[in-house]
Design a protein around this motif. Sequence first.
Motif, mmCIF file in Angstrom:
data_model
loop_
_atom_site.group_PDB
_atom_site.id
_atom_site.type_symbol
_atom_site.label_atom_id
_atom_site.label_comp_id
_atom_site.label_asym_id
_atom_site.label_seq_id
_atom_site.Cartn_x
_atom_site.Cartn_y
_atom_site.Cartn_z
ATOM 1 N N LEU A 33 37.064 -35.185 -20.071
ATOM 2 C CA LEU A 33 36.502 -34.147 -20.049
ATOM 3 C C LEU A 33 35.323 -33.814 -21.004
ATOM 4 C CD1 LEU A 33 36.901 -31.059 -19.500
ATOM 5 C CD2 LEU A 33 38.686 -30.775 -21.334
ATOM 6 N N ILE A 34 35.187 -34.285 -22.089
ATOM 7 C CA ILE A 34 34.009 -34.474 -22.947
ATOM 8 C C ILE A 34 33.091 -35.010 -22.181
ATOM 9 C CG2 ILE A 34 32.805 -35.337 -25.242
ATOM 10 C CD1 ILE A 34 35.768 -34.955 -26.574
ATOM 11 N N GLU A 35 33.046 -36.113 -21.642
ATOM 12 C CA GLU A 35 32.020 -36.855 -20.691
ATOM 13 C C GLU A 35 31.748 -35.688 -19.642
ATOM 14 O OE1 GLU A 35 32.842 -40.749 -19.482
ATOM 15 O OE2 GLU A 35 33.723 -41.144 -21.551
ATOM 16 N N GLN A 36 32.660 -35.287 -19.025
ATOM 17 C CA GLN A 36 32.353 -34.130 -17.735
ATOM 18 C C GLN A 36 31.443 -33.243 -18.120
ATOM 19 O OE1 GLN A 36 35.672 -33.304 -15.230
ATOM 20 N NE2 GLN A 36 34.758 -31.171 -15.072
ATOM 21 N N LEU A 37 31.683 -32.605 -19.412
ATOM 22 C CA LEU A 37 31.071 -31.654 -19.905
ATOM 23 C C LEU A 37 29.608 -31.653 -20.317
ATOM 24 C CD1 LEU A 37 33.870 -29.512 -22.006
ATOM 25 C CD2 LEU A 37 32.732 -28.999 -19.634
ATOM 26 N N ALA A 38 29.648 -33.098 -21.281
ATOM 27 C CA ALA A 38 28.392 -33.421 -21.751
ATOM 28 C C ALA A 38 27.337 -33.793 -20.401
ATOM 29 C CB ALA A 38 28.529 -34.638 -22.586
ATOM 30 N N ALA A 39 27.924 -34.288 -19.271
ATOM 31 C CA ALA A 39 27.132 -34.606 -18.299
ATOM 32 C C ALA A 39 26.165 -33.489 -17.750
ATOM 33 C CB ALA A 39 28.075 -35.227 -17.143
ATOM 34 N N ARG A 40 26.600 -32.167 -18.084
ATOM 35 C CA ARG A 40 26.002 -30.951 -17.659
ATOM 36 C C ARG A 40 24.614 -30.849 -18.001
ATOM 37 N NH1 ARG A 40 30.378 -26.401 -18.928
ATOM 38 N NH2 ARG A 40 31.782 -26.440 -17.080
ATOM 39 N N GLY A 41 24.460 -31.817 -19.259
ATOM 40 C CA GLY A 41 22.933 -31.547 -19.652
ATOM 41 C C GLY A 41 23.103 -30.766 -20.999
ATOM 42 N N GLU A 42 22.158 -30.508 -21.279
ATOM 43 C CA GLU A 42 21.792 -29.405 -22.625
ATOM 44 C C GLU A 42 22.449 -27.977 -22.312
ATOM 45 O OE1 GLU A 42 21.326 -30.357 -25.408
ATOM 46 O OE2 GLU A 42 20.624 -32.359 -24.804
ATOM 47 N N PRO A 43 23.101 -27.241 -23.160
ATOM 48 C CA PRO A 43 23.094 -27.631 -24.551
ATOM 49 C C PRO A 43 24.596 -28.316 -24.677
ATOM 50 C CG PRO A 43 24.151 -25.276 -24.151
ATOM 51 C CD PRO A 43 23.470 -25.694 -22.863
ATOM 52 N N TRP A 44 25.344 -28.664 -23.768
ATOM 53 C CA TRP A 44 26.497 -29.340 -23.718
ATOM 54 C C TRP A 44 26.445 -30.885 -24.238
ATOM 55 C CZ3 TRP A 44 30.236 -25.913 -22.447
ATOM 56 C CH2 TRP A 44 30.025 -24.914 -21.653
ATOM 57 N N LYS A 45 25.509 -31.559 -23.950
ATOM 58 C CA LYS A 45 25.315 -33.024 -24.383
ATOM 59 C C LYS A 45 25.020 -32.731 -25.951
ATOM 60 C CE LYS A 45 22.344 -36.898 -23.779
ATOM 61 N NZ LYS A 45 21.237 -37.341 -23.005
ATOM 62 N N THR A 46 24.163 -31.946 -26.686
ATOM 63 C CA THR A 46 24.176 -31.829 -27.902
ATOM 64 C C THR A 46 25.415 -31.390 -28.621
ATOM 65 O OG1 THR A 46 21.806 -31.292 -27.678
ATOM 66 C CG2 THR A 46 22.770 -30.406 -29.824
ATOM 67 N N ALA A 47 26.214 -30.446 -28.063
ATOM 68 C CA ALA A 47 27.277 -29.963 -28.602
ATOM 69 C C ALA A 47 28.308 -31.075 -28.848
ATOM 70 C CB ALA A 47 27.898 -28.768 -27.901
ATOM 71 N N PHE A 48 28.623 -31.987 -27.821
ATOM 72 C CA PHE A 48 29.472 -33.147 -27.742
ATOM 73 C C PHE A 48 29.038 -34.293 -28.569
ATOM 74 C CE2 PHE A 48 31.409 -30.209 -25.209
ATOM 75 C CZ PHE A 48 32.671 -29.970 -25.580
ATOM 76 N N LYS A 49 27.846 -34.397 -28.763
ATOM 77 C CA LYS A 49 27.199 -35.809 -29.319
ATOM 78 C C LYS A 49 26.791 -35.497 -31.074
ATOM 79 C CE LYS A 49 27.307 -37.655 -25.482
ATOM 80 N NZ LYS A 49 28.129 -38.576 -25.364
ATOM 81 N N ALA A 50 27.067 -34.519 -31.648
ATOM 82 C CA ALA A 50 26.814 -34.121 -33.017
ATOM 83 C C ALA A 50 27.558 -35.036 -33.769
ATOM 84 C CB ALA A 50 27.121 -32.700 -33.409
ATOM 85 N N SER A 51 27.109 -35.325 -35.019
ATOM 86 C CA SER A 51 27.734 -36.466 -35.994
ATOM 87 C C SER A 51 28.973 -35.957 -36.380
ATOM 88 C CB SER A 51 26.739 -36.756 -36.812
ATOM 89 O OG SER A 51 26.202 -35.693 -37.622
ATOM 90 N N ASP A 52 29.173 -34.588 -36.694
ATOM 91 C CA ASP A 52 30.246 -34.190 -37.114
ATOM 92 C C ASP A 52 31.371 -34.274 -36.280
ATOM 93 O OD1 ASP A 52 28.709 -32.810 -39.284
ATOM 94 O OD2 ASP A 52 28.648 -30.988 -38.064
#
Length: 84
Positions: A33-52
Motif C-alpha cells: 500500500l505504501i508503494e502504491q501511494l508513493a507511486a502517485r508522485g509528490e507529495p506522497w513520495k516525500t511523505a513515505f520516504k521520510a527518515s523518521d
Amino acid sequence: MKVQVLFFGELRETVGTAYESVEVVAGMSVSDLIEQLAARGEPWKTAFKASDPLRVAINKDMATLHAALPDNAEVAFFRPVTGG
C-alpha cells in the motif's frame, strides 16, 4: 477491494488530507500500500520516504509493514510521538 487510509500529524500535513478510500488488490500488505501511494508522485513520495520511523495500525491494532490488508480495513499511518 477497498481500505480506508488515515493520515495523522506530519503525514496529514504533507499529503493534504486526513483520510481517503483506496482501492487495493486482495493479498496486499501494508508495504505494498505504501508503494502504491508513493507511486502517485509528490507529495506522497516525500511523505513515505521520510527518515523518521513510520507506524501503522490496522483496525486500531498496531501492525507491521508486512501485515496483510483485510477488505474494508481502516489503515492508519503516523510517526511516533513523545510527550513529557
